[in-house]
Design an enzyme around this catalytic site. Structure first.
Site, PDB file in Angstrom:
ATOM      1  N   ASP A 205       0.834  -1.200   0.000  1.00  0.00           N
ATOM      2  CA  ASP A 205       0.000   0.000   0.000  1.00  0.00           C
ATOM      3  C   ASP A 205       0.871   1.253   0.000  1.00  0.00           C
ATOM      4  O   ASP A 205       0.641   2.189  -0.757  1.00  0.00           O
ATOM      5  CB  ASP A 205      -0.918  -0.025   1.222  1.00  0.00           C
ATOM      6  N   ASP A 211       0.635   8.617   2.041  1.00  0.00           N
ATOM      7  CA  ASP A 211      -0.146   7.630   1.300  1.00  0.00           C
ATOM      8  C   ASP A 211      -1.644   7.823   1.532  1.00  0.00           C
ATOM      9  O   ASP A 211      -2.121   7.818   2.673  1.00  0.00           O
ATOM     10  CB  ASP A 211       0.265   6.221   1.720  1.00  0.00           C
ATOM     11  N   ASP A 213      -5.578   7.170   1.788  1.00  0.00           N
ATOM     12  CA  ASP A 213      -6.499   6.100   2.179  1.00  0.00           C
ATOM     13  C   ASP A 213      -7.732   6.166   1.279  1.00  0.00           C
ATOM     14  O   ASP A 213      -8.618   7.012   1.470  1.00  0.00           O
ATOM     15  CB  ASP A 213      -6.907   6.252   3.646  1.00  0.00           C
ATOM     16  N   ASP A 242      -1.328   5.944 -12.559  1.00  0.00           N
ATOM     17  CA  ASP A 242       0.027   5.784 -12.043  1.00  0.00           C
ATOM     18  C   ASP A 242       0.043   4.837 -10.844  1.00  0.00           C
ATOM     19  O   ASP A 242      -0.831   4.900  -9.976  1.00  0.00           O
ATOM     20  CB  ASP A 242       0.565   7.164 -11.625  1.00  0.00           C
ATOM     21  N   HIS A 246      -0.028  -0.045  -5.762  1.00  0.00           N
ATOM     22  CA  HIS A 246      -0.026   0.519  -4.414  1.00  0.00           C
ATOM     23  C   HIS A 246      -1.385   1.084  -4.002  1.00  0.00           C
ATOM     24  O   HIS A 246      -1.515   1.621  -2.903  1.00  0.00           O
ATOM     25  CB  HIS A 246       1.024   1.630  -4.325  1.00  0.00           C
ATOM     26  N   GLU A 273      -0.371   1.462 -14.921  1.00  0.00           N
ATOM     27  CA  GLU A 273       1.028   1.125 -14.724  1.00  0.00           C
ATOM     28  C   GLU A 273       1.144   0.151 -13.551  1.00  0.00           C
ATOM     29  O   GLU A 273       1.034   0.542 -12.391  1.00  0.00           O
ATOM     30  CB  GLU A 273       1.865   2.379 -14.435  1.00  0.00           C
TER      31      GLU A 273
END
Length: 497
Positions: A205, A211, A213, A242, A246, A273
């Site tokens: 992730d 990052d 959520d 992109d 993740h 990607e």
């Protein structure tokens, strides 16, 4: 999915219109695109992949360091009004020029993370093992992070959402302890890492920055709104997504479906990607997305890279082994290189000049896959340009536009010299392609015998050197050589571009 303007019978083709360090000395990048649009259309391109148009964390940021998705170079934020690529009005003008030249625009959507926050916040987090994000290596403790995004220059225009630590899952810097690491934000509201991501490093992730959520309802609503807004604003016809390994797969699937659920967007283009040369890791993602997105054929790119390193020891008959275009051609966006594979970049795997032209012939002149051409191989630049590659590439582009149509027959019989025939259709005569990876081959004896179908008794000549010819016998067979440049395209004499 829509690969170009409706009603066109032309072979579709995409250009990635930027390199990693792309700048123009005399004008903004968007102005450069507007100026080049007629030339790109003449070469046969039907789609243009733009760099991320959003405001970055710093003035020279490419947009992958995403600060504010809603600022396209309109507001005074992060040291300037313009992005690295130019002002909003220049972007919209460039998009309009592309449409006037019958080319669609593709937006690079950076939805995984944010960078360049406006304020520090205090909250609690757990440090995890970078190689196994499911293993905690410290107890939960107080931290401080750059997680508050107020967008003071935009003042709530287009979106009133202001982001804080509740909208994120992790970060890589604790301002309180002045410590790097991978930290999972923890609170009663936080659910930990998403389960619906890649399993590399236990759970992938977290990639970089702060990052996002994608399970948080405010986040979802804001990003869903942005998806429609950016297409309405620019007139673009699709997305390059992109870093999808993740991101929460369920969110991404809903993002694509919601964006398509508008009049005129049922065939919205999407390419994702997922960076892995292992096809078996990509296949589960293809299945999970139910045909809602295509994927870059990273395994094929890796084959090209290995072929360029191995030279004549590489068996060209295996060039498509383990590739997406061989397994699922309708899902494959094929490419030779991009901004990440350049020398010195994070995914460096550059295809050298000894195999660059062959690689482009293999994606441009065959009937399978949807090819994407890299700006760095086509236009002069200080990073990766090779004049010989560019010259040959332009010829291959015109061959795709004018000749590479109809059924395909392969003649992959020699490890260092292979060929294939495009049989043509009612409007195009087709072509014959010969590739080699050994410049020392004797061109007078190393030929590929191929059948060209209904052109019995005709003469074919080289697209690159009109003085070179091949006679076709009365059964449709001819012996086609390669060339010293290791790429040769043969067309029927009397046919014109």
């Amino acid at each position: 999915m829509q690969l170009g303007p409706d009603g066109s019978s032309q072979n579709p083709m995409m250009v990635q219109f930027f390199t990693w360090d792309a700048r123009h000395p005399d004008m903004s990048w968007w102005e450069h695109l507007a100026k080049e649009a007629p030339h790109l259309a003449a070469l046969g391109f039907t789609q243009i992949w733009l760099p991320p148009p959003n405001k970055a964390m710093e003035q020279t940021g490419r947009g992958y360091d995403a600060y504010d998705l809603w600022d396209l170079g309109e507001f005074d934020q992060k040291g300037s009004i313009a992005t690295r690529w130019g002002k909003k009005e220049d972007l919209l003008r460039a998009c309009d020029c592309a449409r006037q030249c019958d080319m669609n625009v593709i937006i690079d959507a950076v939805l995984n993370h944010k960078l360049g926050a406006d304020r520090i916040e205090a909250f609690r987090a757990v440090r995890v093992d970078p190689l196994n994000r499911l293993r905690d290596i410290e107890n939960e403790r107080p931290v401080k992070g750059w997680t508050a995004f107020d967008f003071p220059g935009r003042l709530g225009k287009y979106s009133s959402m202001r982001w804080n630590f509740n909208h994120f899952t992790g970060l890589d810097w604790d301002e309180l302890a002045q410590t790097n690491g991978v930290f999972r934000i923890s609170s009663e509201r936080h659910k930990g890492w998403s389960r619906w991501v890649d399993t590399e490093n236990g759970n992938y992730d977290y990639l970089l920055g702060i990052d996002i959520d994608h399970r948080h309802p405010d986040v979802r609503n804001d990003l869903f709104s942005w998806g429609s807004w950016i297409l309405d604003t620019t007139g673009a016809c699709g997305f390059r997504l992109d870093a999808i390994k993740h991101m929460d797969r369920k969110f991404l699937l809903e993002f694509i479906k919601r964006t398509r659920n508008h009049p005129g967007r049922k065939r919205l283009f999407a390419v994702s990607e997922y960076w892995s040369a292992n096809l078996q890791l990509i296949v589960p993602y293809i299945r999970a997305f139910h045909g809602q997105t295509s994927f870059f054929d990273v395994p094929l790119h890796e084959n090209f890279h290995r072929a360029s390193k191995a030279g004549a020891s590489y068996d060209l008959r295996t060039i498509f082994e383990g590739s997406l275009v061989k397994l699922r051609p309708g899902d494959a966006v094929t490419f030779v290189d991009n901004h990440d594979t350049q020398v010195g970049q994070s995914l460096e795997s550059w295809v050298d000049t000894n195999f660059k032209a062959q690689a482009y012939a293999l994606i441009l002149l065959r009937c399978h896959g949807y090819p994407c051409v890299f700006y760095g191989d086509l236009y002069p630049n200080d990073e990766c340009f090779d004049e010989g590659t560019s010259r040959t590439l332009k010829q291959l582009l015109l061959a795709r536009k004018s000749f590479a149509y109809g059924p395909m027959v392969d003649y992959f019989e020699h490890k260092n010299c292979i060929g294939f025939v495009r049989m043509g259709d009612s409007d195009h005569s087709g072509c014959v392609v010969v590739l080699s990876n050994d410049p020392m081959l004797d061109q007078t004896t190393s030929k590929v015998r191929m059948n060209v179908g209904l052109h019995q008794g005709a003469t074919f000549h080289s697209l690159f050197d009109g003085t070179r010819t091949v006679a076709i016998d009365h059964d449709g067979w001819g012996a086609f050589p390669s060339s010293e440049d290791c790429v040769e395209v043969w067309i029927k004499t009397g046919e014109h571009q």
